[in-house]
Design a protein around this motif. Sequence first.
Motif, PDB file in Angstrom:
ATOM      1  N   SER A  19      85.404 -33.937  45.547  1.00 10.24           N
ATOM      2  CA  SER A  19      85.490 -32.946  46.631  1.00 10.24           C
ATOM      3  C   SER A  19      86.118 -31.654  46.112  1.00 10.24           C
ATOM      4  O   SER A  19      85.729 -30.551  46.492  1.00 10.24           O
ATOM      5  N   THR A  25      73.119 -37.870  39.422  1.00  5.88           N
ATOM      6  CA  THR A  25      71.771 -38.337  39.785  1.00  5.88           C
ATOM      7  C   THR A  25      70.783 -37.877  38.717  1.00  5.88           C
ATOM      8  O   THR A  25      70.825 -36.719  38.297  1.00  5.88           O
ATOM      9  N   ARG A  76      88.135 -19.734  38.619  1.00  6.50           N
ATOM     10  CA  ARG A  76      87.419 -18.535  38.152  1.00  6.50           C
ATOM     11  C   ARG A  76      87.017 -18.631  36.675  1.00  6.50           C
ATOM     12  O   ARG A  76      86.462 -17.688  36.114  1.00  6.50           O
ATOM     13  N   PHE A 104      81.648 -21.470  39.779  1.00  3.02           N
ATOM     14  CA  PHE A 104      81.995 -22.091  41.062  1.00  3.02           C
ATOM     15  C   PHE A 104      81.106 -21.530  42.178  1.00  3.02           C
ATOM     16  O   PHE A 104      80.577 -22.280  43.004  1.00  3.02           O
ATOM     17  N   LYS A 105      80.922 -20.217  42.159  1.00  2.00           N
ATOM     18  CA  LYS A 105      80.100 -19.603  43.221  1.00  2.00           C
ATOM     19  C   LYS A 105      78.636 -20.048  43.085  1.00  2.00           C
ATOM     20  O   LYS A 105      77.957 -20.269  44.094  1.00  2.00           O
ATOM     21  N   ASP A 139      74.747 -24.992  49.094  1.00  2.00           N
ATOM     22  CA  ASP A 139      74.272 -24.448  50.382  1.00  2.00           C
ATOM     23  C   ASP A 139      72.758 -24.662  50.512  1.00  2.00           C
ATOM     24  O   ASP A 139      72.266 -25.064  51.571  1.00  2.00           O
ATOM     25  N   ARG A 187      71.843 -28.680  50.695  1.00  2.00           N
ATOM     26  CA  ARG A 187      72.356 -29.559  51.764  1.00  2.00           C
ATOM     27  C   ARG A 187      71.374 -29.795  52.916  1.00  2.00           C
ATOM     28  O   ARG A 187      71.267 -30.926  53.396  1.00  2.00           O
ATOM     29  N   GLU A 213      76.594 -34.684  47.677  1.00  2.00           N
ATOM     30  CA  GLU A 213      76.436 -33.233  47.926  1.00  2.00           C
ATOM     31  C   GLU A 213      77.491 -32.701  48.905  1.00  2.00           C
ATOM     32  O   GLU A 213      77.230 -31.832  49.736  1.00  2.00           O
ATOM     33  N   GLY A 214      78.712 -33.252  48.751  1.00  2.00           N
ATOM     34  CA  GLY A 214      79.836 -32.868  49.594  1.00  2.00           C
ATOM     35  C   GLY A 214      79.991 -33.876  50.714  1.00  2.00           C
ATOM     36  O   GLY A 214      79.068 -34.050  51.518  1.00  2.00           O
TER      37      GLY A 214
HETATM   38  N1  CAA Z   1      78.856 -19.279  48.496  1.00  2.00           N
HETATM   39  C1  CAA Z   1      79.403 -18.339  47.697  1.00  2.00           C
HETATM   40  N2  CAA Z   1      80.709 -18.319  47.367  1.00  2.00           N
HETATM   41  C2  CAA Z   1      81.492 -19.293  47.876  1.00  2.00           C
HETATM   42  C3  CAA Z   1      80.983 -20.325  48.706  1.00  2.00           C
HETATM   43  C4  CAA Z   1      79.595 -20.270  49.030  1.00  2.00           C
HETATM   44  N3  CAA Z   1      79.041 -21.187  49.812  1.00  2.00           N
HETATM   45  N4  CAA Z   1      81.984 -21.166  49.031  1.00  2.00           N
HETATM   46  C5  CAA Z   1      83.088 -20.697  48.444  1.00  2.00           C
HETATM   47  N5  CAA Z   1      82.785 -19.566  47.738  1.00  2.00           N
HETATM   48  C6  CAA Z   1      83.699 -18.712  46.985  1.00  2.00           C
HETATM   49  C7  CAA Z   1      84.842 -18.197  47.885  1.00  2.00           C
HETATM   50  O1  CAA Z   1      84.437 -17.032  48.557  1.00  2.00           O
HETATM   51  C8  CAA Z   1      85.938 -17.962  46.895  1.00  2.00           C
HETATM   52  O2  CAA Z   1      85.658 -16.754  46.229  1.00  2.00           O
HETATM   53  P1  CAA Z   1      86.857 -15.680  45.919  1.00  2.00           P
HETATM   54  O3  CAA Z   1      87.812 -16.445  45.036  1.00  2.00           O
HETATM   55  O4  CAA Z   1      86.159 -14.561  45.246  1.00  2.00           O
HETATM   56  O5  CAA Z   1      87.446 -15.333  47.238  1.00  2.00           O
HETATM   57  C9  CAA Z   1      85.747 -19.074  45.865  1.00  2.00           C
HETATM   58  O6  CAA Z   1      84.360 -19.490  45.978  1.00  2.00           O
HETATM   59  C10 CAA Z   1      86.646 -20.254  46.107  1.00  2.00           C
HETATM   60  O7  CAA Z   1      86.386 -20.702  47.430  1.00  2.00           O
HETATM   61  P2  CAA Z   1      87.362 -21.691  48.200  1.00  2.00           P
HETATM   62  O8  CAA Z   1      88.764 -21.149  48.113  1.00  2.00           O
HETATM   63  O9  CAA Z   1      86.786 -21.945  49.555  1.00  2.00           O
HETATM   64  O10 CAA Z   1      87.284 -22.997  47.289  1.00  2.00           O
HETATM   65  P3  CAA Z   1      87.994 -24.405  47.437  1.00  2.00           P
HETATM   66  O11 CAA Z   1      88.515 -24.793  46.118  1.00  2.00           O
HETATM   67  O12 CAA Z   1      88.892 -24.391  48.629  1.00  2.00           O
HETATM   68  O13 CAA Z   1      86.743 -25.391  47.673  1.00  2.00           O
HETATM   69  C11 CAA Z   1      85.123 -26.637  48.897  1.00  2.00           C
HETATM   70  C12 CAA Z   1      85.882 -25.300  48.683  1.00  2.00           C
HETATM   71  C13 CAA Z   1      84.197 -26.310  50.072  1.00  2.00           C
HETATM   72  C14 CAA Z   1      86.008 -27.794  49.240  1.00  2.00           C
HETATM   73  C15 CAA Z   1      84.274 -26.942  47.621  1.00  2.00           C
HETATM   74  O14 CAA Z   1      85.083 -27.366  46.560  1.00  2.00           O
HETATM   75  C16 CAA Z   1      83.222 -27.993  47.879  1.00  2.00           C
HETATM   76  O15 CAA Z   1      82.113 -27.696  48.392  1.00  2.00           O
HETATM   77  N6  CAA Z   1      83.474 -29.268  47.467  1.00  2.00           N
HETATM   78  C17 CAA Z   1      82.480 -30.311  47.552  1.00  2.00           C
HETATM   79  C18 CAA Z   1      81.795 -30.418  46.237  1.00  2.00           C
HETATM   80  C19 CAA Z   1      80.437 -31.059  46.361  1.00  2.00           C
HETATM   81  O16 CAA Z   1      79.673 -30.818  47.308  1.00  2.00           O
HETATM   82  N7  CAA Z   1      80.074 -31.856  45.362  1.00  2.00           N
HETATM   83  C20 CAA Z   1      78.795 -32.459  45.319  1.00  2.00           C
HETATM   84  C21 CAA Z   1      78.374 -32.669  43.912  1.00  2.00           C
HETATM   85  S1  CAA Z   1      76.659 -32.650  43.677  1.00  2.00           S
HETATM   86  C22 CAA Z   1      76.069 -34.129  44.180  1.00  2.00           C
HETATM   87  O17 CAA Z   1      76.631 -34.888  44.913  1.00  2.00           O
HETATM   88  C23 CAA Z   1      74.697 -34.296  43.692  1.00  2.00           C
HETATM   89  C24 CAA Z   1      74.104 -35.632  43.586  1.00  2.00           C
HETATM   90  O18 CAA Z   1      74.304 -36.379  42.670  1.00  2.00           O
HETATM   91  C25 CAA Z   1      73.060 -35.975  44.559  1.00  2.00           C
END
Ligand code: CAA
Length: 377
Positions: free
Chosen positions: A130, A156, A177, A230-231, A238, A241, A361-362
């Motif tokens: 996560s 996967t 970053r 990260f972005k 996005d 999902r 995927e989260g």
């Molecule tokens: N689009 C663009 N930028 C984004 C963004 C988005 N959707 N979400 C966050 N950011 C940017 C923020 O704006 C921020 O930028 P700045 O530093 O410039 O302000 C930066 O990213 C950090 O954002 P957060 O502070 O919100 O980050 P966080 O550490 O709090 O994490 C979280 C946010 C939503 C929990 C994220 O870590 C997350 O989505 N975690 C889940 C991970 C996940 O989905 N893993 C799945 C793996 S793939 C998988 O499962 C595939 C498979 O095998 C089928």
Amino acid sequence: MDFNFTPDQLALRKMAQEVVAKEVIPYVHEMDHDGKMRPDLLKKLDDAGLVSLVVPEEYDGPGLDAVTIALIYEELGKGCAGVATSVAANALASYPVILVGTDEQKKHWFDVINSGKLAAFALTEPGAGSDAGAVSTTAAKDGDDYILNGTKCFITNGGIADIFVIFANARKSAGIRGLTAFVIDRNTPGFSVGKEEDKMGIRASNTCELILDNVRIPAANRLGREGEGFKIAMRTLDAARPLVGAVSVGIAQAAFDAAVKYSKEREQFGKPIASFQLVQAMLADMAIAIETARLLVFKACWLKDQNLPFAKEAAMAKCYAADVAMKVTTDAVQVLGGYGYIKEYPTEKYMRDAKIMQIYEGTNQIQRLVIANQILY
Ligand code: CAA
């Protein structure tokens, strides 16, 4: 508001239904038992054009919009969520390249995908699930190269893909970053596949550990800028999902269809159980849930296709449809009773497959955080 699909979309959905009925459904039990896809299935899906759905037209792909892809993924999900997961992981891995790849990187990537091979998206690590920003795989700059070291898990297609997007940290001190995305070919020295997971559901899909031991790659393999990883990962998730939502709707629909069929055939107290109002109420609630989940999936995809903001709706679609899949498959097992619990009937597999939709995927907890962040900030 137009709820009609275009003739092209309907034709593609019909084609997907036919391919799934012929090439997937007869082998579902065998693939679930063996824990892998049948050997020639990928080729058959690729021949039908189902493996390279996200490849843009300028790279010899179909260039399909998200709504059409969701229609097709629902059909794959109905047939076998494991197969759908493998195909969807190809799309997931392709999004970073579509988003920020150079023309050269796209040519290389899509040549591989168009030749029927699979890709994998490698973000997750034992300590970064996560908390995706906590990736500890490193990418050390060495002249014009990067040297990658670390271990990825739960990937996967990890054991069967030919090309990978790998996330590594190029500047540890910068934390999130420093995260950077790279393209790696399977045969790169130092890159190997570790343990293969033996899973509860989506057993036809392959899930492996990946090991990077001094993997040297040219800087030309870097996707986007250093520190942009990260972005890129977030924007990729996005986009992907809603498609997890589409597969979830497919699983739920298949479980519902099995429950409806059984309820009309099964007699107790001298009549079909479908005539009992408590069973009818369960079926009605299942139908409402599936329809609302489907609408949310299409709404998120439509927003994406219109180039409108869609991150909140993508998280909603994934979260809600996955929860619906879990509830509907559990209720379908309930409608079938004891028969629902045994492997001779399809519902227990739907229930096992549905569970991962709430996790990968989260997790659905993370989706709720993403939604709350969008609402509040
Ligand atoms: N689009 C663009 N930028 C984004 C963004 C988005 N959707 N979400 C966050 N950011 C940017 C923020 O704006 C921020 O930028 P700045 O530093 O410039 O302000 C930066 O990213 C950090 O954002 P957060 O502070 O919100 O980050 P966080 O550490 O709090 O994490 C979280 C946010 C939503 C929990 C994220 O870590 C997350 O989505 N975690 C889940 C991970 C996940 O989905 N893993 C799945 C793996 S793939 C998988 O499962 C595939 C498979 O095998 C089928």
